[in-house]
Write a protein that holds these residues in place. Structure first.
Motif, PDB file in Angstrom:
ATOM      1  N   ASN A   1       0.818  -1.217   0.000  1.00  0.00           N
ATOM      2  CA  ASN A   1       0.000   0.000   0.000  1.00  0.00           C
ATOM      3  C   ASN A   1       0.851   1.267   0.000  1.00  0.00           C
ATOM      4  O   ASN A   1       0.487   2.267  -0.614  1.00  0.00           O
ATOM      5  CB  ASN A   1      -0.944   0.013   1.208  1.00  0.00           C
ATOM      6  CG  ASN A   1      -2.079  -0.963   1.033  1.00  0.00           C
ATOM      7  OD1 ASN A   1      -2.374  -1.393  -0.082  1.00  0.00           O
ATOM      8  ND2 ASN A   1      -2.724  -1.327   2.118  1.00  0.00           N
ATOM      9  N   PHE A   2       1.986   1.245   0.686  1.00  0.00           N
ATOM     10  CA  PHE A   2       2.850   2.417   0.713  1.00  0.00           C
ATOM     11  C   PHE A   2       3.380   2.724  -0.686  1.00  0.00           C
ATOM     12  O   PHE A   2       3.388   3.887  -1.110  1.00  0.00           O
ATOM     13  CB  PHE A   2       4.021   2.205   1.685  1.00  0.00           C
ATOM     14  CG  PHE A   2       4.934   3.389   1.744  1.00  0.00           C
ATOM     15  CD1 PHE A   2       4.565   4.539   2.423  1.00  0.00           C
ATOM     16  CD2 PHE A   2       6.158   3.366   1.079  1.00  0.00           C
ATOM     17  CE1 PHE A   2       5.404   5.650   2.449  1.00  0.00           C
ATOM     18  CE2 PHE A   2       6.998   4.469   1.102  1.00  0.00           C
ATOM     19  CZ  PHE A   2       6.624   5.617   1.792  1.00  0.00           C
ATOM     20  N   GLU A   3       3.807   1.696  -1.408  1.00  0.00           N
ATOM     21  CA  GLU A   3       4.279   1.904  -2.783  1.00  0.00           C
ATOM     22  C   GLU A   3       3.151   2.435  -3.662  1.00  0.00           C
ATOM     23  O   GLU A   3       3.367   3.320  -4.477  1.00  0.00           O
ATOM     24  CB  GLU A   3       4.836   0.605  -3.379  1.00  0.00           C
ATOM     25  CG  GLU A   3       6.272   0.369  -3.065  1.00  0.00           C
ATOM     26  CD  GLU A   3       6.925  -0.665  -3.985  1.00  0.00           C
ATOM     27  OE1 GLU A   3       6.307  -1.089  -4.987  1.00  0.00           O
ATOM     28  OE2 GLU A   3       8.063  -1.044  -3.685  1.00  0.00           O
TER      29      GLU A   3
ATOM     30  N   ALA B   1       0.560   4.225  -2.766  1.00  0.00           N
ATOM     31  CA  ALA B   1       0.332   5.627  -2.428  1.00  0.00           C
ATOM     32  C   ALA B   1       1.436   6.516  -2.996  1.00  0.00           C
ATOM     33  O   ALA B   1       1.159   7.587  -3.560  1.00  0.00           O
ATOM     34  CB  ALA B   1       0.236   5.794  -0.918  1.00  0.00           C
ATOM     35  N   SER B   2       2.680   6.092  -2.881  1.00  0.00           N
ATOM     36  CA  SER B   2       3.810   6.885  -3.379  1.00  0.00           C
ATOM     37  C   SER B   2       3.743   7.060  -4.897  1.00  0.00           C
ATOM     38  O   SER B   2       3.958   8.156  -5.422  1.00  0.00           O
ATOM     39  CB  SER B   2       5.133   6.214  -3.010  1.00  0.00           C
ATOM     40  OG  SER B   2       5.268   6.138  -1.624  1.00  0.00           O
ATOM     41  N   ILE B   3       3.442   5.980  -5.589  1.00  0.00           N
ATOM     42  CA  ILE B   3       3.359   6.027  -7.053  1.00  0.00           C
ATOM     43  C   ILE B   3       2.209   6.933  -7.488  1.00  0.00           C
ATOM     44  O   ILE B   3       2.363   7.785  -8.362  1.00  0.00           O
ATOM     45  CB  ILE B   3       3.198   4.606  -7.635  1.00  0.00           C
ATOM     46  CG1 ILE B   3       4.483   3.806  -7.398  1.00  0.00           C
ATOM     47  CG2 ILE B   3       2.848   4.654  -9.116  1.00  0.00           C
ATOM     48  CD1 ILE B   3       4.314   2.305  -7.579  1.00  0.00           C
ATOM     49  N   CYS B   4       1.056   6.761  -6.853  1.00  0.00           N
ATOM     50  CA  CYS B   4      -0.113   7.589  -7.194  1.00  0.00           C
ATOM     51  C   CYS B   4       0.168   9.061  -6.919  1.00  0.00           C
ATOM     52  O   CYS B   4      -0.257   9.936  -7.676  1.00  0.00           O
ATOM     53  CB  CYS B   4      -1.344   7.126  -6.434  1.00  0.00           C
ATOM     54  SG  CYS B   4      -1.961   5.535  -7.001  1.00  0.00           S
ATOM     55  N   TYR B   5       0.892   9.345  -5.842  1.00  0.00           N
ATOM     56  CA  TYR B   5       1.249  10.726  -5.510  1.00  0.00           C
ATOM     57  C   TYR B   5       2.115  11.330  -6.615  1.00  0.00           C
ATOM     58  O   TYR B   5       1.861  12.449  -7.075  1.00  0.00           O
ATOM     59  CB  TYR B   5       1.990  10.764  -4.167  1.00  0.00           C
ATOM     60  CG  TYR B   5       2.447  12.133  -3.759  1.00  0.00           C
ATOM     61  CD1 TYR B   5       1.555  13.032  -3.183  1.00  0.00           C
ATOM     62  CD2 TYR B   5       3.761  12.534  -3.966  1.00  0.00           C
ATOM     63  CE1 TYR B   5       1.969  14.305  -2.826  1.00  0.00           C
ATOM     64  CE2 TYR B   5       4.187  13.802  -3.604  1.00  0.00           C
ATOM     65  CZ  TYR B   5       3.286  14.688  -3.039  1.00  0.00           C
ATOM     66  OH  TYR B   5       3.706  15.935  -2.685  1.00  0.00           O
ATOM     67  N   GLU B   6       3.126  10.602  -7.046  1.00  0.00           N
ATOM     68  CA  GLU B   6       4.024  11.114  -8.089  1.00  0.00           C
ATOM     69  C   GLU B   6       3.288  11.324  -9.411  1.00  0.00           C
ATOM     70  O   GLU B   6       3.491  12.325 -10.093  1.00  0.00           O
ATOM     71  CB  GLU B   6       5.216  10.176  -8.288  1.00  0.00           C
ATOM     72  CG  GLU B   6       6.143  10.075  -7.100  1.00  0.00           C
ATOM     73  CD  GLU B   6       6.743  11.393  -6.662  1.00  0.00           C
ATOM     74  OE1 GLU B   6       6.956  12.298  -7.523  1.00  0.00           O
ATOM     75  OE2 GLU B   6       7.013  11.536  -5.455  1.00  0.00           O
ATOM     76  N   ILE B   7       2.436  10.380  -9.761  1.00  0.00           N
ATOM     77  CA  ILE B   7       1.672  10.501 -11.011  1.00  0.00           C
ATOM     78  C   ILE B   7       0.663  11.639 -10.903  1.00  0.00           C
ATOM     79  O   ILE B   7       0.479  12.415 -11.836  1.00  0.00           O
ATOM     80  CB  ILE B   7       0.991   9.159 -11.350  1.00  0.00           C
ATOM     81  CG1 ILE B   7       2.060   8.120 -11.712  1.00  0.00           C
ATOM     82  CG2 ILE B   7       0.004   9.324 -12.508  1.00  0.00           C
ATOM     83  CD1 ILE B   7       1.544   6.700 -11.792  1.00  0.00           C
TER      84      ILE B   7
ATOM     85  N   GLU C   1      -4.115  -5.670 -10.724  1.00  0.00           N
ATOM     86  CA  GLU C   1      -3.156  -5.294  -9.672  1.00  0.00           C
ATOM     87  C   GLU C   1      -2.032  -4.388 -10.170  1.00  0.00           C
ATOM     88  O   GLU C   1      -1.063  -4.151  -9.459  1.00  0.00           O
ATOM     89  CB  GLU C   1      -2.552  -6.537  -8.993  1.00  0.00           C
ATOM     90  CG  GLU C   1      -3.567  -7.501  -8.424  1.00  0.00           C
ATOM     91  CD  GLU C   1      -4.412  -6.891  -7.309  1.00  0.00           C
ATOM     92  OE1 GLU C   1      -3.864  -6.167  -6.477  1.00  0.00           O
ATOM     93  OE2 GLU C   1      -5.622  -7.148  -7.298  1.00  0.00           O
ATOM     94  N   ALA C   2      -2.132  -3.881 -11.391  1.00  0.00           N
ATOM     95  CA  ALA C   2      -1.091  -3.011 -11.946  1.00  0.00           C
ATOM     96  C   ALA C   2      -1.646  -1.616 -12.184  1.00  0.00           C
ATOM     97  O   ALA C   2      -2.817  -1.442 -12.533  1.00  0.00           O
ATOM     98  CB  ALA C   2      -0.563  -3.585 -13.256  1.00  0.00           C
ATOM     99  N   LEU C   3      -0.785  -0.618 -11.984  1.00  0.00           N
ATOM    100  CA  LEU C   3      -1.110   0.760 -12.335  1.00  0.00           C
ATOM    101  C   LEU C   3      -0.565   1.013 -13.725  1.00  0.00           C
ATOM    102  O   LEU C   3       0.575   0.647 -14.034  1.00  0.00           O
ATOM    103  CB  LEU C   3      -0.479   1.718 -11.330  1.00  0.00           C
ATOM    104  CG  LEU C   3      -0.967   1.567  -9.896  1.00  0.00           C
ATOM    105  CD1 LEU C   3      -0.106   2.400  -8.959  1.00  0.00           C
ATOM    106  CD2 LEU C   3      -2.420   1.952  -9.778  1.00  0.00           C
TER     107      LEU C   3
END
Length: 163
Positions: free
Chosen positions: A86-88, A90-96, A108-110
């Protein structure tokens, strides 16, 4: 042929018909006015003036005696990121999100339309990022809309705090 509204499910004919594809890029599925040519050469002008079309894969746009004209979303180059926790995520979604890029979710993939600087950035941050050709079908929806749109939970909260 001019299409001004999508065919409602109760209007669809149940008889088997030949499917003729109308190809769309992922970013064209929300355009309100556009001109397209089906794979059989038939030309379509689409004007969705009172609604956002949100065209979906396989959706029937027009019917004729023996043909259904159907939406076909083409594959494109994308970044595929499978977060480990979940931390990854959140971090990825934040950057995007900071780049105001569209985000899609599948198995399960962004998924993000390919962008070399984002690829480099996420790779440098230690995330496992792959470049693949994929069909972007499932946008990740949020309750926060782009600036200027009203009616979202975020805009209602902001209006309350400004009074």
């Amino acid at each position: 042929m001019i299409i001004t509204t999508k065919i409602q499910p109760e209007v669809l004919s149940l008889e088997p018909k030949t499917e003729i594809l109308i190809d769309f890029e992922w970013f064209e599925t929300n355009k309100r006015i556009q001109h397209k040519t089906a794979r059989d050469g038939k030309s379509f002008r689409m004007k969705f003036l009172n609604e956002n079309p949100n065209l979906a894969q396989g959706e029937i746009l027009s019917q004729e005696e023996d043909k259904n004209y159907v939406v076909n979303i083409l594959p494109c180059d994308c970044l595929v990121i499978v977060p480990k926790n979940n931390f990854e995520t959140a971090s990825i979604c934040y950057e995007i999100g900071n780049k105001h890029l569209p985000l899609f979710y599948e198995d399960e993939a962004l998924l993000v339309p390919f962008e070399k600087p984002l690829f480099r950035q996420l790779s440098a941050m230690g995330f496992e990022v792959h470049e693949q050709k994929r069909v972007l079908l499932t946008p990740l929806r949020t309750s926060v809309a782009p600036h200027g749109e009203s009616g979202t939970l975020f805009s209602k909260i902001m209006n309350l705090t400004q009074k």
